[in-house]
Every structure is written in C-alpha cells, then in structure tokens.
Scaffold this motif. Structure first.
Motif, PDB file in Angstrom:
ATOM      1  N   GLY A  66       0.802  -1.214   0.000  1.00  0.00           N
ATOM      2  CA  GLY A  66       0.000   0.000   0.000  1.00  0.00           C
ATOM      3  C   GLY A  66       0.836   1.266   0.000  1.00  0.00           C
ATOM      4  N   LEU A  67       2.015   1.204   0.577  1.00  0.00           N
ATOM      5  CA  LEU A  67       2.915   2.356   0.558  1.00  0.00           C
ATOM      6  C   LEU A  67       3.544   2.568  -0.815  1.00  0.00           C
ATOM      7  N   GLY A  68       3.328   1.595  -1.715  1.00  0.00           N
ATOM      8  CA  GLY A  68       3.876   1.695  -3.062  1.00  0.00           C
ATOM      9  C   GLY A  68       5.177   0.949  -3.249  1.00  0.00           C
ATOM     10  N   PHE A  69       5.583   0.177  -2.255  1.00  0.00           N
ATOM     11  CA  PHE A  69       6.846  -0.556  -2.333  1.00  0.00           C
ATOM     12  C   PHE A  69       6.547  -2.050  -2.455  1.00  0.00           C
ATOM     13  N   PHE A  70       6.119  -2.442  -3.650  1.00  0.00           N
ATOM     14  CA  PHE A  70       5.772  -3.833  -3.896  1.00  0.00           C
ATOM     15  C   PHE A  70       7.005  -4.731  -3.806  1.00  0.00           C
TER      16      PHE A  70
ATOM     17  N   PRO B 286       6.147   5.257  -4.954  1.00  0.00           N
ATOM     18  CA  PRO B 286       6.053   6.043  -3.707  1.00  0.00           C
ATOM     19  C   PRO B 286       4.934   7.071  -3.787  1.00  0.00           C
ATOM     20  N   ALA B 287       4.288   7.264  -2.654  1.00  0.00           N
ATOM     21  CA  ALA B 287       3.145   8.179  -2.600  1.00  0.00           C
ATOM     22  C   ALA B 287       3.475   9.374  -1.717  1.00  0.00           C
ATOM     23  N   ASP B 288       2.774  10.475  -1.963  1.00  0.00           N
ATOM     24  CA  ASP B 288       2.912  11.637  -1.097  1.00  0.00           C
ATOM     25  C   ASP B 288       2.328  11.327   0.275  1.00  0.00           C
TER      26      ASP B 288
ATOM     27  N   SER C 135       6.171   8.299   1.027  1.00  0.00           N
ATOM     28  CA  SER C 135       5.819   7.132   1.834  1.00  0.00           C
ATOM     29  C   SER C 135       7.037   6.302   2.225  1.00  0.00           C
ATOM     30  N   GLY C 136       8.197   6.563   1.600  1.00  0.00           N
ATOM     31  CA  GLY C 136       9.412   5.881   2.009  1.00  0.00           C
ATOM     32  C   GLY C 136       9.812   6.202   3.436  1.00  0.00           C
ATOM     33  N   LEU C 137       9.420   7.382   3.917  1.00  0.00           N
ATOM     34  CA  LEU C 137       9.689   7.734   5.315  1.00  0.00           C
ATOM     35  C   LEU C 137       8.984   6.784   6.268  1.00  0.00           C
ATOM     36  N   LEU C 138       7.741   6.430   5.929  1.00  0.00           N
ATOM     37  CA  LEU C 138       6.994   5.513   6.787  1.00  0.00           C
ATOM     38  C   LEU C 138       7.590   4.116   6.726  1.00  0.00           C
ATOM     39  N   LEU C 139       8.041   3.697   5.536  1.00  0.00           N
ATOM     40  CA  LEU C 139       8.684   2.396   5.410  1.00  0.00           C
ATOM     41  C   LEU C 139       9.933   2.329   6.283  1.00  0.00           C
ATOM     42  N   THR C 140      10.741   3.375   6.251  1.00  0.00           N
ATOM     43  CA  THR C 140      11.940   3.422   7.095  1.00  0.00           C
ATOM     44  C   THR C 140      11.562   3.491   8.569  1.00  0.00           C
TER      45      THR C 140
ATOM     46  N   ALA D 181      13.529  10.969   0.970  1.00  0.00           N
ATOM     47  CA  ALA D 181      12.650  12.006   0.410  1.00  0.00           C
ATOM     48  C   ALA D 181      11.373  12.057   1.232  1.00  0.00           C
ATOM     49  N   VAL D 182      10.644  13.147   1.104  1.00  0.00           N
ATOM     50  CA  VAL D 182       9.407  13.318   1.879  1.00  0.00           C
ATOM     51  C   VAL D 182       8.276  12.617   1.119  1.00  0.00           C
TER      52      VAL D 182
END
Length: 494
Positions: free
Chosen positions: A299-303, A437-439, A372-377, A369-370
C-alpha cells in the motif's frame, strides 16, 4: 542369568508384512530436482536480462524465477521433513500426493499469465490446502476445519474470479499482463469493482483481519503442512497485488485503503498473538500480523519490499513451525525472566534503532525524500526498537552480549535485509511495477502514530491491564468450536 544376552532395540521395529510406500521418496526427489531447475532458471534470467511469454499462457519473468526457487526450496524442506514426521501413518501416501500437488499449483500460479490459468491455479491451490488441513479423515475436528477453510478459499477464488472477469470485460485482454497494461482504458466503476475484489481476495488468502479465523482453524493440519501454509500459501496475497500492481495503484486513494487494512492487521495480529497459549496458535496470529506488514508495504507503493518480506518471512516461519515441537517445555510458576524497561536498555535500543533506520535509508534510498518511504523506514526503526528491547532485557542472555554485541548483530541484520530488498527489487524492476512512492497524507501520519502508540503500549505492558481488551482479543482468536480438540480422546488416526 537369562537377561544377560538380551539385545535392546532402539528405534522403529521392522514391519515384515508391509514395506513403506515409495511415493514419498520419489516425490521428495522430484521437488529437489525442481529446485535445481529453478536455480538454473534464475541464472538464465540474470544472464538474459529479460523474460519470455510462451503463447500468452505463462510469463517467466523475475518474479516467476524468484518464487520458483523459493517455493521449491520450502517444498523440498517440507517433503524431506515429512518423510520422518508421517512415517507409519496410514495417510502418508495421500498426504504426500496432496503436498506435491499443492507445490505444483503454486509454481503454476506464479508463472500463469492467462487469466483462466491464473484463476484455476488459485482455486486448486486453495482446495488442495483445505484437503491437507483435513488429512486425518477419522478426526471430526479435522474434517470440520477442512470444510471451514475450504469455504474461505472458495470465497477468495470467487472474488478473484470477479476481478478477472471484470478486467477481461473492461480491457478486452485475456492475460494478466494484457489487462494490467490496459488499465487506463477502464471506466471508474469497473476499476473500483476490480481493485476492490483483488484486495478482498488478497485479504482472505493472507488471513488478514477480519478473515484470520480460517488460519486459526487450520491447526488440525499436520505440522509440515502448516509450515508450507504459513511460508507459502498465505503469501499469495502479496503475489496477487504485485501482479496487478498497475490496477491497485491506479488511484492514490485506494492505496490508502490498502495501507489501512495492512496496518490494522499488523497491529491487531501482534495483540492477538499476546493472548495465545499454544505454540501453533501463537505462530498463526504472528502470521496474520506479518501478512499485514506485507500488505502495508504494498500500500505504501513498495511492492518490491512486500515480496522481500514475503520471502524472508517464509524462511523464518517455516523454520519456526518445523521446530515448534522443541518450543514445548514444562515450566513452573515463577517470576519473569525479563527485566522491565529501564534507562540502560533505552540508552542501547534507541540509538541502535535510529542508526538502523539511517543505514536502511542510505542502502536503499527509501526515507531520503518526503514521501511514503519515510513511513517504510520508520517501520524498520520501530521493528528494531522492539526486537532489540526484547533481547536486551532477557536475563538468559549474558550482559556483554546484550550490551556490546547486540547492536552490531542487529545493524548487520538490517544491512542484509536492505541488500536482499535491493536485489529483489532489481530482479523484478524490468518486468513489473515494483515502486510507486506516494505523497504523505494524514492517513500515513495516523498509521505512524498508531505504530508508535502500539510500541509504547507493548513495551510498558499497559494493554495487559484491560480485562475487556483481553476478552475481546481472546474471542477474536477463537475458531469455530467444532474445529477445536479439547481432549486427547478426540484425536484418532483411524
């Protein structure tokens, strides 16, 4: 003395009237042969740099060869383990034929490109697994559990069938690759039906909340079948979302729905695990939580991260199930074996988690970057906090190991995870949509706050003080009563 010359025989006595069946050995060797061939397919894929699609029926791409290697390896381990586990059982031939059939169905599923072939493989996979759950036909609870799980798998297949039919009708294509390539031609109502059906099918198959009861009811399956179920079968939800990534990611609002259902299952699965009193039930609730993490990453875009999680969780959960017998031990009431949270533990775990998050971001580029990767990390940081905190407070672990070697071990593990994630993403990126990745939105902020709150609640033990919460969680982990064995006399191999 007459007893001086007696010989003591240790182990299984020979059976002079019936030799063991040859089928288990033959199928075990066949599975290992498939694994060797799949390794060759991985090498050929890396050398060629692209996949191939024979007659629009199959697609042999990065995902296919990766999962062929992983699934056949799991199956080889389970087949080998089962030869001793099922030795002497009157159900051994039937069990191995189903086990091998299930393996073939999964191998076909990950390579299927024609929508009919994909749907049939999904259906067969579920029906064979339900049959494995009810391996012992003379056990009423096993028959009830098989019937119960079969209904869930049929529902999942029906939902997938709806999605495939709508996509074929809307795009005019008859292959998975064709329908996903033409997703832009779908009208909004058609796309909503297809995407929703795909998500629901993935949720049922991966035992996400509120569909976790079938997984808890499946404990009548022989332990090797449970290992293959938790290491492979439930992962099909992540495979489905990756194959149809262009469909589910076509609207950012729908991706927020995927994030939400994944986060809820990840959090609730962890809490459900806390009220389990048996080993396999605890592992089942853990699987619900881990599959929630997998769907959340998608869902965060990181399949690619979801597939990495799928592979690593498969290795981890298979080993836990196959070793679950060794986890049963007799204990006496006493004090806790773990120290309560303290300043010393915090001074070690917080910096380790922070450095781990930075290391993951630097190695993968996620979280720099700002988006959805921030949430993954952030999830990596919270996971490291919880894991290091659990280990550092264990009195059974020597203090030098807890306070000196522990950070190095966990940071090395994060580096390995980042390396595997990078390799998996690189293998898949040429053929599939693996990173979208999503905003950041308020939903992402809410998920981050929920995970932070859950971490604090678990670490401080606050959630244990509510009797109402305990009862709610306990009720949520109860499968139908007809699938539960309460006395040894209810179990029979006849």
């Amino acid at each position: 003395m007459t007893g001086d010359t007696d010989r003591t025989t240790v182990g299984q006595l020979p059976n002079a009237t019936r030799s063991p069946p040859r089928l288990p050995a033959v199928l075990t060797w066949l599975v290992w042969l498939v694994w060797l061939l799949s390794l060759g397919a991985v090498g050929a894929r890396l050398a060629a740099g692209d996949g191939w699609t024979p007659a629009g029926l199959l697609v042999v791409d990065g995902l296919t060869v990766l999962l062929w290697a992983v699934v056949s390896f799991f199956a080889g381990i389970v087949h080998s383990y089962s030869r001793r586990y099922m030795a002497g059982s009157e159900h051994v031939t039937r069990f191995f034929s189903r086990l091998f059939g299930f393996t073939l169905a999964v191998l076909l599923l990950v390579a299927a490109d024609h929508v009919l072939l994909f749907g049939v493989a999904w259906l067969v996979m579920g029906l064979v697994m339900a049959d494995l759950v009810g391996t012992v036909k003379g056990w009423p609870q096993a028959r009830a559990a098989a019937a119960y799980t079969r209904r869930y798998f049929l529902a999942s297949s029906f939902l997938l069938g709806v999605a495939l039919a709508v996509l074929v009708w809307g795009t005019g294509a008859s292959t998975v690759s064709g329908t996903t390539a033409a997703v832009d031609s779908l009208s909004a109502p058609v796309w909503v039906v297809a995407a929703t059906a795909l998500l629901l099918a993935a949720m049922v198959q991966s035992a996400l909340v509120p569909f976790q009861s079938w997984l808890l009811a499946s404990m009548t399956a022989p332990t090797p079948a449970s290992a293959l179920m938790h290491a492979g079968f439930v992962n099909a939800g992540g495979i489905l979302l990756l194959r149809f990534a262009p469909v589910v990611s076509a609207d950012s609002r729908f991706m927020l729905v995927v994030v939400t259902v994944g986060a809820l299952s990840a959090l609730l699965g962890t809490l459900l695990k806390s009220v389990q009193t048996d080993v396999k039930g605890e592992l089942a609730c853990s699987t619900t939580g881990q599959m929630g993490f997998m769907i959340l990453q998608a869902g965060l875009g990181f399949f690619g991260a979801a597939i990495t999680h799928l592979v690593l969780h498969g290795f981890y959960k298979a080993s836990l199930f196959l070793g679950s017998g060794g986890a049963v031990e007799q204990t006496t009431p006493g004090g806790s074996t773990a120290d309560p949270p303290g300043v010393a533990a915090g001074l070690l775990t917080v910096p380790t988690a922070a450095v781990g998050g930075v290391l993951f971001a630097l190695l993968t580029g996620k979280g720099t970057a700002v988006d959805s990767g921030l949430l993954l990390t952030g999830l990596v940081v919270v996971t490291t906090l919880h894991a290091t905190g659990s280990v550092v407070r264990q009195r059974s672990v020597p203090s030098p190991l807890r306070y000196v070697a522990l950070p190095a071990v966990f940071l090395a593990a994060i580096a390995v995870y980042a390396a595997v994630y990078t390799a998996v993403t690189g293998l898949l990126a040429d053929d599939l949509l693996v990173t979208v990745p999503a905003d950041l939105t308020l939903v992402h902020a809410g998920v981050a706050a929920a995970f932070a709150g859950a971490y604090v609640a678990v670490e401080t033990g606050v959630y244990r003080r509510s009797r109402r919460l305990y009862v709610l969680l306990l009720n949520a982990t109860q499968p139908p009563a007809r699938t539960l064995t309460t006395t040894p006399e209810e179990y029979s191999e006849s």
